[in-house]
Motif scaffolding. Structure first.
Motif, PDB file in Angstrom:
ATOM      1  N   PHE A   1      -4.771   7.467  -0.923  1.00 18.01           N
ATOM      2  CA  PHE A   1      -4.447   6.091  -0.548  1.00 18.01           C
ATOM      3  C   PHE A   1      -4.557   5.187  -1.772  1.00 18.01           C
ATOM      4  N   ALA A   2      -3.732   4.154  -1.816  1.00 11.73           N
ATOM      5  CA  ALA A   2      -3.813   3.171  -2.890  1.00 11.73           C
ATOM      6  C   ALA A   2      -3.349   1.809  -2.376  1.00 11.73           C
ATOM      7  N   THR A   3      -4.025   0.755  -2.814  1.00  5.34           N
ATOM      8  CA  THR A   3      -3.656  -0.595  -2.386  1.00  5.34           C
ATOM      9  C   THR A   3      -2.755  -1.245  -3.437  1.00  5.34           C
ATOM     10  N   ARG A   4      -1.635  -0.613  -3.638  1.00  6.86           N
ATOM     11  CA  ARG A   4      -0.625  -1.134  -4.559  1.00  6.86           C
ATOM     12  C   ARG A   4       0.658  -0.389  -4.272  1.00  6.86           C
TER      13      ARG A   4
ATOM     14  N   GLN B   1       0.840  -1.198   0.000  1.00 10.99           N
ATOM     15  CA  GLN B   1       0.000   0.000   0.000  1.00 10.99           C
ATOM     16  C   GLN B   1       0.875   1.248   0.000  1.00 10.99           C
ATOM     17  N   GLN B   2       0.291   2.345  -0.467  1.00  9.08           N
ATOM     18  CA  GLN B   2       0.956   3.648  -0.409  1.00  9.08           C
ATOM     19  C   GLN B   2      -0.055   4.708   0.001  1.00  9.08           C
ATOM     20  N   CYS B   3       0.442   5.788   0.611  1.00  4.62           N
ATOM     21  CA  CYS B   3      -0.454   6.872   1.004  1.00  4.62           C
ATOM     22  C   CYS B   3       0.313   8.187   1.029  1.00  4.62           C
ATOM     23  N   PHE B   4      -0.453   9.268   1.074  1.00  8.58           N
ATOM     24  CA  PHE B   4       0.095  10.628   1.093  1.00  8.58           C
ATOM     25  C   PHE B   4      -0.800  11.485   1.963  1.00  8.58           C
ATOM     26  N   LEU B   5      -0.200  12.387   2.730  1.00  7.72           N
ATOM     27  CA  LEU B   5      -0.958  13.405   3.457  1.00  7.72           C
ATOM     28  C   LEU B   5      -0.178  14.705   3.383  1.00  7.72           C
ATOM     29  N   GLY B   6      -0.875  15.776   3.014  1.00  6.08           N
ATOM     30  CA  GLY B   6      -0.248  17.087   2.985  1.00  6.08           C
ATOM     31  C   GLY B   6      -1.253  18.164   3.309  1.00  6.08           C
ATOM     32  N   PHE B   7      -0.764  19.324   3.720  1.00  3.06           N
ATOM     33  CA  PHE B   7      -1.676  20.421   4.033  1.00  3.06           C
ATOM     34  C   PHE B   7      -1.021  21.759   3.715  1.00  3.06           C
ATOM     35  N   HIS B   8      -1.891  22.740   3.464  1.00  2.00           N
ATOM     36  CA  HIS B   8      -1.471  24.089   3.064  1.00  2.00           C
ATOM     37  C   HIS B   8      -2.119  25.080   4.025  1.00  2.00           C
ATOM     38  N   PRO B   9      -1.387  25.527   5.030  1.00  3.92           N
ATOM     39  CA  PRO B   9      -1.987  26.387   6.048  1.00  3.92           C
ATOM     40  C   PRO B   9      -2.637  27.653   5.495  1.00  3.92           C
ATOM     41  N   ALA B  10      -2.061  28.247   4.448  1.00  2.06           N
ATOM     42  CA  ALA B  10      -2.571  29.529   3.949  1.00  2.06           C
ATOM     43  C   ALA B  10      -4.016  29.437   3.473  1.00  2.06           C
ATOM     44  N   THR B  11      -4.423  28.304   2.901  1.00  4.33           N
ATOM     45  CA  THR B  11      -5.806  28.130   2.427  1.00  4.33           C
ATOM     46  C   THR B  11      -6.567  27.111   3.266  1.00  4.33           C
ATOM     47  N   ARG B  12      -5.966  26.649   4.361  1.00  4.03           N
ATOM     48  CA  ARG B  12      -6.583  25.647   5.238  1.00  4.03           C
ATOM     49  C   ARG B  12      -7.056  24.445   4.418  1.00  4.03           C
ATOM     50  N   THR B  13      -6.144  23.960   3.600  1.00  2.11           N
ATOM     51  CA  THR B  13      -6.425  22.835   2.706  1.00  2.11           C
ATOM     52  C   THR B  13      -5.591  21.629   3.107  1.00  2.11           C
TER      53      THR B  13
ATOM     54  N   THR C   1       4.633   2.682 -10.708  1.00  2.00           N
ATOM     55  CA  THR C   1       3.591   3.197 -11.589  1.00  2.00           C
ATOM     56  C   THR C   1       2.298   3.510 -10.860  1.00  2.00           C
ATOM     57  N   CYS C   2       2.217   3.227  -9.565  1.00  2.00           N
ATOM     58  CA  CYS C   2       0.999   3.498  -8.807  1.00  2.00           C
ATOM     59  C   CYS C   2       0.670   4.991  -8.820  1.00  2.00           C
ATOM     60  N   ALA C   3       1.643   5.832  -8.543  1.00  2.00           N
ATOM     61  CA  ALA C   3       1.563   7.300  -8.692  1.00  2.00           C
ATOM     62  C   ALA C   3       0.656   7.993  -7.687  1.00  2.00           C
ATOM     63  N   VAL C   4       0.260   7.316  -6.594  1.00  5.60           N
ATOM     64  CA  VAL C   4      -0.662   7.976  -5.663  1.00  5.60           C
ATOM     65  C   VAL C   4       0.009   9.130  -4.920  1.00  5.60           C
ATOM     66  N   VAL C   5       1.297   9.008  -4.626  1.00  5.28           N
ATOM     67  CA  VAL C   5       1.982  10.075  -3.904  1.00  5.28           C
ATOM     68  C   VAL C   5       2.103  11.323  -4.781  1.00  5.28           C
ATOM     69  N   SER C   6       2.525  11.149  -6.023  1.00  4.83           N
ATOM     70  CA  SER C   6       2.648  12.301  -6.914  1.00  4.83           C
ATOM     71  C   SER C   6       1.279  12.903  -7.224  1.00  4.83           C
TER      72      SER C   6
END
Length: 360
Positions: free
Chosen positions: A333-336, A316-328, A340-345
């Motif tokens: 997540f991906a089960t691979r 599995q692979q996952c990514f979490l990020g945030f942008h304080p200026a826009t509160r975003t 070539t999965c590319a979920v992080v990018s």
């Protein structure tokens, strides 16, 4: 050779900004190739989810599955460290050796390692202990972490030669972060899982986040796959490396975790949530320097920096990020797990795209 699985279609999109975000979510989903994919966005507290995949749908909606966080778990461990520093239980610049009594490190450099060095990957310790390397090379899909005991972890520290003087270079180390587990236990007299639950998970209302070893976990787990996108893999037991990569969480909980960083409330661990966002070091050549906080990677973006971390297990692979200026915040997540999965990018690109758009 089997054909490459098609990119998943977006099956759900919900939230106050669902219509505005739909094209961006479609673009992110189209980039990811995996049996199960979830992309989740929080904008000024309003959440939108998209899910799909090349595999038949599981018995619960994909956005309700529990995914392995891999190295994203490190951010929880360092947040716990920062909270304990705030309470005075220990100090960031305490020597590692002071919290592992009776275990004299092998070299002078090892004796100079501090807890800050472990958190920021500047300890000089290798990525993994030497005794894990042969198995990883011969059996890349075998979980060498399974059954790796705390005693073995500490024994490896006692015999490991530090690569460079602590604090002088950045070198990513699962080994170093794993050592924070016994350090925090020794400083508080409390088992790491209980400590994490008491000081981080419960205060932030992360009711669906747990260590993979927790027998009380009730959420259906996402099933990881090999790079072919089909062959299932068992859950990854991180054993003594739980502090470096052993957590499971849901998309909703992970958005809640990011939202806590975007807007720390009063009480614990509010100060720690602020402390882990303070830049600690910069590395790389001048035209491609990267900034690191106590636990997050930090890159430039419109209106202010984005902070992010990724994680992976054997399937599995996952990514979490945030942008304080826009509160975003963006969680993906991906089960691979392959190149070539590319979920992080996809997650990172979506976060940068949203940073350029003012939140409504």
């Amino acid at each position: 050779m089997s054909a490459e699985p098609a990119a998943p279609a977006r099956e759900v999109a919900e939230g106050a900004e669902g219509t505005e975000l739909a094209p961006l979510l479609d673009g992110a989903m189209a980039r990811v190739r995996a049996p199960d994919v979830v992309v989740a966005v929080s904008r000024a507290g309003r959440r939108t989810y998209a899910a799909g995949g090349t595999a038949p749908p599981p018995t619960v909606p994909r956005e309700e599955l529990s995914f392995a966080l891999g190295s994203l778990s490190k951010t929880f461990t360092v947040l716990l460290l920062a909270d304990l520093v705030h309470t005075g239980a220990l100090g960031l610049d305490d020597p590692l050796a002071a919290h592992l009594p009776g275990l004299p490190p092998r070299s002078g450099n090892a004796r100079r390692i501090t807890l800050r060095h472990l958190a920021t990957h500047t300890s000089g310790l290798p990525r993994v202990p030497r005794d894990l390397v042969p198995g990883a090379l011969l059996h890349p899909y075998a979980n060498g972490y399974a059954g790796y005991s705390r005693h073995r972890l500490l024994a490896a520290l006692a015999t490991t030669r530090v690569r460079h003087a602590p604090g002088t270079r950045w070198h990513y180390s699962n080994f170093g972060l794993a050592l924070l587990g016994p350090v925090l236990e020794n400083a508080t007299g409390t088992p790491f899982p209980e400590l994490l639950d008491r000081r981080v998970l419960r205060p932030l209302a992360l009711t669906s986040t747990t260590l993979g070893t927790d027998p009380g976990a009730r959420r259906e787990r996402a099933v990881g796959r090999r790079g072919d996108g089909r062959t299932p893999l068992p859950p990854t037991d991180m054993a003594a490396f739980a502090a470096a990569g052993g957590l499971l969480s849901t998309p909703g909980d992970l958005l809640g975790y990011a939202e806590a960083h975007l807007d720390p409330a009063g009480g614990e661990p509010a100060q720690a949530l602020r402390d882990v966002q303070v830049p600690q070091l910069r590395r790389g050549v001048p035209h491609r320097r990267e900034t690191h906080t106590l636990t997050w990677f930090q890159h430039a973006a419109a209106g202010g920096p984005v902070l992010f971390h990724a994680g992976a297990t054997f399937g599995q692979q996952c990514f979490l990020g945030f942008h304080p200026a826009t509160r975003t915040a963006v969680a993906a997540f991906a089960t691979r797990h392959d190149r070539t999965c590319a979920v992080v990018s996809a997650g990172y690109t979506l976060l940068q795209d949203l940073a350029r758009r003012p939140a409504q």
